[in-house]
Design a protein around this motif. Structure first.
Motif: not given
Length: 649
Positions: A69-70, A97-99, A111-120
């Protein structure tokens, strides 16, 4: 693309950057051990990751995860399970963004750290949609300048097909141009930044990679090995191998002017599809083959065949025959081969039936062959006394190896003539037809032979249950008044004849299959009996040398089935090569000790009495996994052999 890192090395390298990639396990406690067991995530990435890209998780028991789950997305159940230590999912375009939460049947991991996103980074268009290996593919999209690798689809089990930035024809923000490798197959195209946890963006549509093709596979019905086959088609310049139906490759030539390939059918070609293969390994059927078989078969001779006879089989396509298989005799080599005829010698053990012609292609054809059979035309005399000599007169009697009388008594014979067979009627034979067994195992039945009781002394019944060397044999006889001597294995022995009762003192040195001969004034009769050679029994139950050292763990086992028939009072004898103070511990299957045999002297044997109580306990104690009755260990000796010994009573 085959760019899978070993999970352990990969995880260790990423844990060094824990501020970005550290995750939590199902016990909610951080542990520096890389793989903790159970279901656990040690690291995930890349982070940041592109929407539409691939997100990887490294840890333990991850093949048990059934949903990821994202934030901003529906639960992801389309999970690529690389191994129990790695899973992958594609990040949806709606991701926020989020865990990240991983769900499995036993709980969840966050996850302890959230997911982040790069340029598309995106792949929007592939041109052309159908392309030939060696031509240039144009990939259009966004931020393609960040990508350094193009990965083409490939056949499972073959090497990955990757093109790196140094080999790009063009490499800009909105376009990459690459030459399509020969090994590429139709499918999606993936671009990657080639990082340790690579960002991988897959095309939405597939490209079609051109293959060699024919309008219709060539029909090679009744093809002949050794003939040349030419197949025309399109894009045959891509062909790198031609493969026969049995999987073997053959040499071929390419005619560019006519877009054709030519090859010779090998001797071992079989029915099936012939395929052309480009460098990618995709199989393209270019011909279907049906190999010829010999026809119009005739054999000379076809019946009355005797061992050693030369058999000639004529027909069409006979040069395709590699060997012949004869019933009961197996494969026979050919002595002559041409397009119209083969020849071979009929083997001594060959029986009647279908001879199988084995072709080089693996196919078979058959021709019926019949052997000569013994034929008895008369007995001389027509009525014979048991134990007396008589003659069979007829044909092919030299083929007989055994004669079985009515009643089941079988006698081995060695004929000296094809027309006559002289032998002695067994003393216990009954009147009736004889069965003649040929050397090849085939049998025939004769007319009935009339057999009268013998005129000399003969045995009608053996009264002694077990014949034992050195003891008396008792039998009922007829014509006892004519008995003059008794031989056992051709040696005279003592006997007493009292009317119809005969007592024979069996020699102490006889044993096994023995011949007892009754010698009368008017002839003699032989009998075969199994005689027990001695009253003392010695059964070997262990014969592999074992060094007990100093209680070093080496053991000797005796099993329950080895004790069958062993009476109480027998002894288990250990045959030793002692070299020190010797001890042998004797236990049952569960290591319950019976005794310790020991000697301070260098001895050759030690014995253990098998009492009724010991035998009963050993036979009824189980270790739950084997049939062990006794297990022994000790010190100071090599055990060379173990025997169980007792005297028959």
């Amino acid at each position: 693309m085959k760019n899978i890192l070993k999970s352990t090395v990969f995880a260790l390298s990423l844990l060094a950057a824990a501020a970005v990639a550290t995750t939590s396990c199902s016990d909610s406690l951080y542990d520096t051990q890389q793989f903790q067991g159970g279901v656990c995530v040690n690291v995930f990435g890349p982070c940041p990751v592109a929407r539409g890209g691939e997100l990887r998780f490294i840890g333990s028991g991850l093949d048990q995860v059934n949903a990821v789950e994202i934030p901003g997305c529906a639960s992801i159940t389309d999970i690529q399970r690389v191994s129990s230590e790695e899973i992958r999912v594609t990040v949806p375009q709606t991701a926020m963004e989020g865990k990240v939460v991983l769900r499995y049947s036993g709980g969840t991991i966050t996850t302890k750290t959230p997911i982040r996103y790069s340029e598309p980074v995106s792949v929007d268009e592939l041109t052309p949609a159908s392309i030939k290996p060696g031509d240039i593919l144009e990939i259009k999209g966004e931020y393609l300048n960040l990508m350094s690798e193009v990965c083409f689809s490939f056949l499972e089990g073959r090497d990955s097909v990757n093109v790196f930035a140094d080999d790009f024809i063009a490499h800009e923000r909105n376009v990459i141009k690459v030459v399509v490798p020969e090994e590429a197959v139709s499918g999606i195209v993936t671009v990657s930044d080639a990082a340790e946890i690579p960002q991988m963006i897959k095309s939405k549509k597939e490209i079609a990679v051109v293959l060699p093709a024919v309008d219709k596979p060539v029909d090679l019905t009744n093809a002949v090995p050794g003939s040349t086959v030419t197949v025309k088609g399109t894009d045959f310049d891509l062909v790198r191998s031609v493969v026969m139906p049995n999987g073997s490759e053959v040499d071929f030539s390419y005619d560019a002017d006519n877009s054709a390939i030519s090859f010779v059918l090998p001797a071992d070609v079989i029915d099936g599809a012939i395929v052309a293969m480009p460098a990618s390994g995709v199989k393209v059927a270019i011909a279907n083959i049906g190999v010829v078989v010999p026809t119009e078969l005739t054999a000379t001779p076809s019946d009355g065949i005797r061992p050693g006879d030369e058999i000639a089989v004529k027909g069409v396509n006979m040069d395709q025959v590699a060997s012949v298989t004869i019933p009961n005799a197996g494969e026979v080599a050919l002595t002559y081969t041409s397009a119209t005829e083969i020849r071979f010698a009929y083997p001594a053990m060959g029986q009647s039936g279908d001879a199988v012609l084995n072709l080089f292609s693996g196919k078979q054809a058959t021709v019926a062959l019949t052997t000569a059979k013994p034929e008895v035309q008369a007995f001389e005399p027509a009525t014979v006394s048991a134990a007396a000599e008589f003659k069979m007169v007829g044909r092919n009697l030299d083929l007989v190896s055994q004669v079985t009388f009515n009643g089941g008594i079988t006698v081995d014979v060695t004929p000296s003539s094809a027309t006559e067979l002289t032998m002695t009627a067994d003393p216990n034979a009954q009147s009736g037809a004889l069965t003649l067994t040929m050397a090849n195992g085939e049998t025939v039945t004769t007319p009935a032979l009339t057999i009268q009781a013998p005129e000399c002394c003969f045995i009608t019944n053996v009264l002694t249950e077990n014949l034992i060397a050195g003891e008396l044999m008792e039998a009922e006889v007829v014509n006892g008044n004519k008995l003059t001597n008794v031989l056992v294995n051709a040696k005279a022995c003592q006997f007493i004849i009292n009317g119809s009762r005969l007592l024979i003192n069996l020699p102490a040195d006889c044993g096994g299959k023995s011949t007892v001969t009754l010698v009368s004034s008017n002839g003699s009769i032989d009998y075969q009996y199994e005689i027990i050679g001695s009253t003392h029994q010695s059964i070997v139950v262990w014969d592999e040398p074992v060094d007990f050292g100093n209680w070093n763990g080496n053991v000797v086992r005796v099993y329950k089935e080895q004790l069958e028939g062993v009476p109480a009072g027998a002894q288990m004898v250990f045959h030793l090569a002692a070299y020190d103070y010797t001890q042998i511990q004797v236990n049952n299957a569960n290591w319950s000790q019976y005794t310790i045999l020991e000697s301070a002297d260098i001895v050759e044997t030690l014995t253990f009495d098998l009492t009724a109580d010991v035998l009963n306990d050993a036979l009824n104690t189980s270790d739950g996994w084997s049939t062990t009755a006794f297990i022994m260990q000790g010190k100071g000796t090599v055990v060379n052999k173990v025997t169980i010994e007792y005297d028959l009573k």
